[in-house]
Enzyme design. Structure first.
Site, PDB file in Angstrom:
ATOM      1  N   LYS C  79      -5.156  -6.522   4.427  1.00  0.00           N
ATOM      2  CA  LYS C  79      -5.425  -5.713   3.017  1.00  0.00           C
ATOM      3  C   LYS C  79      -7.050  -6.347   2.691  1.00  0.00           C
ATOM      4  O   LYS C  79      -7.704  -7.325   2.934  1.00  0.00           O
ATOM      5  CB  LYS C  79      -4.718  -6.420   1.875  1.00  0.00           C
ATOM      6  CG  LYS C  79      -4.824  -5.460   0.494  1.00  0.00           C
ATOM      7  CD  LYS C  79      -3.986  -6.258  -0.496  1.00  0.00           C
ATOM      8  CE  LYS C  79      -4.047  -5.381  -1.774  1.00  0.00           C
ATOM      9  NZ  LYS C  79      -3.189  -5.948  -2.931  1.00  0.00           N
ATOM     10  N   SER C 154      -1.145  -2.400  -5.786  1.00  0.00           N
ATOM     11  CA  SER C 154      -2.242  -2.034  -5.236  1.00  0.00           C
ATOM     12  C   SER C 154      -2.342  -1.944  -3.693  1.00  0.00           C
ATOM     13  O   SER C 154      -3.123  -1.366  -3.190  1.00  0.00           O
ATOM     14  CB  SER C 154      -3.304  -3.092  -5.656  1.00  0.00           C
ATOM     15  OG  SER C 154      -3.018  -4.357  -5.089  1.00  0.00           O
ATOM     16  N   SER C 178       2.070  -6.028  -6.165  1.00  0.00           N
ATOM     17  CA  SER C 178       1.255  -5.333  -5.378  1.00  0.00           C
ATOM     18  C   SER C 178       1.879  -5.304  -3.910  1.00  0.00           C
ATOM     19  O   SER C 178       1.301  -4.268  -3.213  1.00  0.00           O
ATOM     20  CB  SER C 178      -0.048  -5.563  -5.425  1.00  0.00           C
ATOM     21  OG  SER C 178      -0.674  -5.174  -6.626  1.00  0.00           O
TER      22      SER C 178
END
Ligand SMILES: [Mg+2]
Ligand SMILES: [Zn+2]
Lengths: 99, 505, 501
Positions: C79, C154, C178
């Protein structure tokens, strides 16, 4: 400031150092009004006798020995800088004074 | 800038009572910074460090960087808190103070807010006339320093009119303790003197603890002076100003007195004092207005989520307390009485910063006058010549060894000074140097007497003069004998022998 | 060899150990798959230029018998919230466009030291603020199951990459769900470890007291393998827990071997199974409870009354901490600088940069957080929210007195259409109701697929929760459940993901 007026939003944006446009201020005043109303729910259960939790997993003293570790070189430090003079970061003229 | 109206100090004090407060920032001399393992410039020769070299990702506030508390900085802070007579909080907490400024990498300062590590103390401050004043301490808290800005273009490095500024983050994250006094009342005409004496007391305390270099001129020790005036007969405090950038002991005194006179003139004229930050100008001796307090001072403090609370256990605090040296003020008063020096002599030692060395030498067994004489005399002279610290030249134990030879009569003072030079230059112990250089005093009376007779032969009137009571006439003979002996004789013994000779013949 | 991308990380590790596959072959297969699908899915913000080199290095190590971990040579997607010295790191924000950090996050360092091969940086909502990845400053990521739908957020990029077989495993971060909500939306497994279980050093902070890094994968065991690599004490993170952790992989293996769930007390949190739940989600959740009960688990309904206030507390704590954490983006030391017309002061430059560099959602939350901390409002807002955390922690503590794990749907719905909630922040936030209490309390949580919604055919996630420090319990129970679902359905949900191309 309990009302999310455009002036209140402008004041907050000043503290947060964001140059919001008038449109943004107007929109945020509306949105944040509703949001603040929703989050105010916390007050109904947050009574005197409840201690606050700032760390979800409390730990004892977390301390580091006073021993020099790895540092960055000046080149590494300045590599991502928008502007510098070779050893220091450069910024445009400063209006305010130190705190 | 319009010149401030100033009221006479005497008149000002007639009308108003000054109320003082001081915020002193002390840079700790730990090896690393408060929250990162970067080398601490406050423990180094800062002038020799290139910009942006003592830095880690945290010092630059790089995304993803995190703080970790320096154990030694906490211990120094606790020791300082104890030396200030404070209570040490069993649990204290770091908090973020949020404001934007280019020298503040994260745009928040990690500080302590409502849970400082030390609180409620008192410091004995010695005034010029020797009286003690107790200054009440509200709190001492841990925090980090900011980076350094250099303003380029415009006049004399001032922020106003500069074209641009350069930022060096070496100082960012240097450990600080901020010491905040309670309001100090009742100082009247001594208000300025107290400011100077208070900050110099803090300097002595932190040096004595060995936790800061405390060089005011380098910013290791910084003072903000708060001054307000209260009209006589009223109980509420007046509006205060906070004068920053006061970088010497003398300027603290001057800045406080200036603010008293400036504020008095405004108040007497029916004006009001603006609550503001003011700047002291060393060159012109005035303060000038800075930033007024405003809504922008909403620092939005909240507990630092990246750090856990600091827990100072009773055992930890007790250990640090046991290791605490005696307070410099109290120690000085005790030593002055014990050593029996005149005030002038004692103050000279204090001013020379040699109290510790003289004390250690006396503790090693040297008589007080001799200890004073060595440090204030020959050692200081050599140190001055060589531009080094006196304490770096010779140890109290070495002085003891040297002085013992003098006390035994093996060396005269003059010979001892020569030996000292040898010791400093690494030639060995005093005994070794005496032997190697053949410096020992001639204590063979026969040899001395032979030299005396030789001198008398050249100046036979002397014995008669002595017999007539003009003992000082022996001086010429002593001089001749000392010369013949190349200084390696005890002048007092030579004198005794001459008088003996005069009596005998 | 498109089959390679269908293998789990565990299977890849076996092939690497046996020599059946090389890391170069595996990595090339993933690069090919990325090449073919990325323009459609949009999972990545940056791709590694050295992945094949790294893979060849791993192959050399295997040959010399010097593999550094079972995952030596296995590719991983990271990420974009984690700092990487060899890839641009932006946290999905234009304000950090082009920034290459001078240091690796601890998690990234551990991945490298274990021999994993970073493939690229995955898309995310800007600074992890969002639940759909639509708030990315760069582009929208599509849900591989239905390209008109959001992958969640997210960490939509990490979940979509794993679901679309662009990476076998990925790293995510979870502040309010997330990792888990995108896992639920994409039919993958995602774990938020105990707060302090995985280092936050080098992870661009959203809300420091809530953020936690964790794995995303197609199987429970794969997440366990990654968890074992990235977890453990880090002296660079003061909130990192200094204890030795049990092996998550061993826990997963024990769970996979277990005959059934006998003796496991499973609590159903009444407040997390609300009326707003999509009917297909509710159906799959009820079936999961039946399956657990049928295999020896004891199902107990438990009360966590203060979860009702969790979303409100979360949207005070998060913006408050974020408003401070994001102050460092000021145009001085890194990132974007916007210089307005005229003779701007540095204050003007900072304010213009932050206005232009931050997206609407970020500005909204910064202003809200500034308000929650401001003079005179702290006690009413931030202070009260911190008290609600205490109450939620107490609720969980009481629940865990009675049960071993808690369960709920991971999200009240399946993946929603792109744009559906973009203009209604409160609606977007309400979807995080099921995952948020876990972050507020600091406990570990896992989302694993429990089937497909019978109406829309999209994956449905089951959330497992355990007490602080008991992450291994999630892997054990999760692995057993995963096997039971497989035995019931005849397939793993992740294997049913569409081909995309
Ligand atoms: Mg201050
Ligand atoms: Zn301070």
């Amino acid at each position: 400031m309990s009302e999310m007026t455009p002036d209140a939003v402008r004041h907050l944006a000043g503290l947060a150092r964001i140059a919001l446009s008038d449109d943004e201020v107007a929109r945020l005043a509306g949105e944040l009004g509703a949001i603040v109303e929703a989050v105010e729910a916390v007050q109904s259960v947050a009574t005197e006798d409840v201690p606050p939790t700032s760390h979800p997993v409390p730990l004892g003293n977390v301390l580091r020995d006073d021993v020099v570790g790895q540092t960055l070189t000046t080149e590494e430090a300045l590599a991502g800088a928008p502007d510098h003079d070779g050893t220091r970061f450069r910024v445009t003229a400063i209006l305010g004074e130190e705190q | 800038m319009a010149k401030d109206q100033l009221m006479d100090l005497e008149k000002a004090l007639e009308l108003y009572e000054p109320v003082l407060g001081f915020e002193v920032h002390v840079e700790l001399s730990t090896q690393t910074k408060m929250f990162s393992a970067a080398p601490n410039p406050a423990a180094m020769d800062e002038a020799a460090i290139e910009p942006n070299t003592c830095i880690t990702p945290l010092c630059l506030g790089l995304p993803g960087s995190l703080p970790v508390v320096n154990r030694t900085a906490v211990e120094y802070s606790i020791s300082l808190g104890l030396a200030l007579g404070c209570d040490i909080a069993p649990v204290s907490r770091f908090a973020r103070k949020n404001y934007f400024y280019p020298d503040l990498a994260k745009n928040y300062q990690i500080s302590q807010y409502d849970e400082p590590i030390a609180f409620e103390g008192s410091v004995s401050v010695e005034m010029d006339d020797g009286t003690l004043v107790e200054v009440p301490i509200e709190r001492a808290h841990m925090e980090e320093d900011a980076g350094k800005l250099t303003h380029v273009g415009g006049a004399t490095g001032r922020i106003q009119g500069a074209e641009y500024s350069l930022v060096d983050y070496n100082r960012a994250g240097v450990p600080l303790v901020e010491i905040v006094t309670k309001p100090i009342e009742g100082m009247e005409g001594r208000a300025g003197e107290l400011g100077r004496a208070y900050v110099s007391t803090i300097r002595d305390i932190v040096r004595n603890l060995g936790i800061s270099h405390a060089r005011m001129e380098r910013g290791n020790l910084r003072c903000d002076a708060n001054v307000s005036l209260r009209p006589r007969g009223e109980s509420a405090y007046g509006t205060r100003t906070e004068t920053k950038n006061v970088n010497s002991f003398r300027s603290i005194e001057r800045a406080v007195l200036y603010e008293i006179r400036r504020q008095a003139a405004i108040l007497a004229d029916g004006g009001t004092i603006t609550q503001e930050t003011r700047h002291w100008h060393e060159d012109t001796g005035v303060t000038s207005p800075g930033r007024p307090k405003s809504d922008a001072d909403d620092y939005r403090y909240f507990p630092e989520p990246d750090l856990l609370p600091v827990e100072a256990s009773a055992e930890w605090v007790a250990t640090l307390k046991a290791a605490l040296p005696e307070s410099p003020v109290l120690m000085r008063r005790r030593l002055r009485a014990e050593w029996g020096f005149s005030d002038v002599d004692f103050q000279a030692i204090v001013n020379a910063g040699l109290i510790t060395e003289v004390k250690a030498t006396i503790d090693a067994g040297v008589e007080a006058p001799a200890a004073r004489k060595w440090w204030m005399g020959e050692i200081s002279r050599i140190a001055n010549d060589r531009d080094v610290e006196p304490s770096s030249l010779v140890s109290p134990d070495e002085i003891k060894a040297l002085q013992s030879l003098v006390d035994q009569g093996t060396l005269t003072d003059k010979l001892a000074r020569e030996v000292l030079l040898g010791m400093i230059d690494g030639e060995g112990t005093p005994e070794e140097i005496v032997a190697a250089r053949g410096l020992e005093v001639v204590s063979d009376d026969g040899a001395l007497m032979a030299a005396i007779d030789e001198a008398l032969a050249a100046d036979p009137d002397v014995l008669d003069k002595i017999r007539e009571g003009k003992v000082q006439a022996a001086g010429a003979i002593i001089g001749a004998v000392m010369k013949a002996m190349k200084g390696q004789a005890d002048a007092a013994r030579v004198r005794e022998l001459i008088i003996e000779r005069a009596g005998a013949s | 060899m498109s089959d390679i991308t269908a293998l789990s990380a565990s299977e890849l590790a076996e092939s690497l150990a046996s020599g059946d596959l090389s890391s170069a072959e595996i990595t090339q297969a993933y690069l090919d798959r990325m090449e073919a699908t990325e323009s459609i899915v949009g999972s990545f913000l940056a791709r590694s230029e050295t992945a094949l080199d790294t893979a060849q290095h791993s192959d050399a190590r295997w040959k010399k018998g010097e593999a550094r971990s079972p995952l030596e040579g296995v590719p991983v997607a990271i990420k974009d919230v984690l700092c990487t010295t060899d890839m641009v790191t932006t946290a999905g924000s234009r304000i950090l466009e082009g920034w290459i950090p001078p240091y690796d996050a601890t998690v990234v360092r551990k991945l490298r030291e274990a021999g994993l091969v970073p493939l690229g940086k995955t898309n995310m909502d800007e600074f992890a603020m969002g639940s759909s990845t639509e708030h990315s400053g760069y582009h929208v990521t599509k849900n591989p199951w239905d390209l008109s739908r959001a992958p969640g957020g997210s960490g939509g990029g990490s979940a979509a990459a794993v679901a679309a077989r662009q990476a076998p495993v990925a790293i995510g971060s979870d502040t309010g769900g997330s990792i888990r909500q995108p896992a639920a939306f994409t039919g993958t497994v995602g774990v938020k470890p105990t707060y302090g279980g995985v280092s936050r050093y080098g992870v661009i902070a959203l809300a420091s007291s809530l953020d936690q890094v964790g794995p995303v994968s197609r199987t429970v065991r794969d997440s366990a393998l990654i968890h074992d690599v990235i977890g453990g004490h880090d002296p660079h993170d003061s909130t990192s827990i200094p204890i030795p952790w049990a092996s998550m992989t061993e826990a997963a293996d024990a769970g996979a071997r277990a005959a059934d769930l006998a003796g496991l007390r499973v609590g159903v949190v009444k407040q997390l199974v609300t009326e707003g739940i999509q009917s297909g989600v509710k159906q799959r959740f009820d079936e999961a409870l039946e399956l657990m009960a049928a295999h020896g688990a004891e199902i107990i309904e438990v009360d966590a009354p203060h979860c009702e206030y969790a979303v409100a507390a979360y949207y005070l704590v998060l913006p408050a901490e974020a408003s401070s954490n994001l102050a460092k983006f000021d145009s001085v030391r890194f990132g974007l600088r916007v210089t307005p017309e005229g003779n701007p002061t540095v204050e003007d430059v900072m304010a213009a940069t932050r206005d232009q560099g931050f997206g609407d959602e970020v500005k909204r939350r910064i202003i809200l957080g500034t308000y929650a901390l401001s003079a005179g409002y702290y006690d009413a807002y931030y202070g009260s929210a911190q008290k609600v955390r205490t109450l939620i922690q107490r609720d969980f503590a009481q629940a865990f007195d009675k049960v071993d794990v808690l369960v709920s749907p991971s999200a009240p719905t399946t993946a929603f259409p792109l744009g559906a909630k973009l203009d209604d922040p409160l609606a977007m936030w309400a979807g995080d109701l099921t995952t948020i209490p876990v972050n507020l309390a600091g406990i570990p949580g896992m989302s694993l697929p429990m089937g497909l919604d019978p109406e829309d055919g999209l994956p449905v996630g089951l959330q497992l929760m355990a007490p602080t420090y008991e992450d291994a319990r999630l892997y054990k129970a999760g692995a057993t459940l995963e096997r039971l679902f497989f035995e019931r359905d005849g397939y793993l949900v992740s294997s049913r993901a569409p081909e995309v191309v």
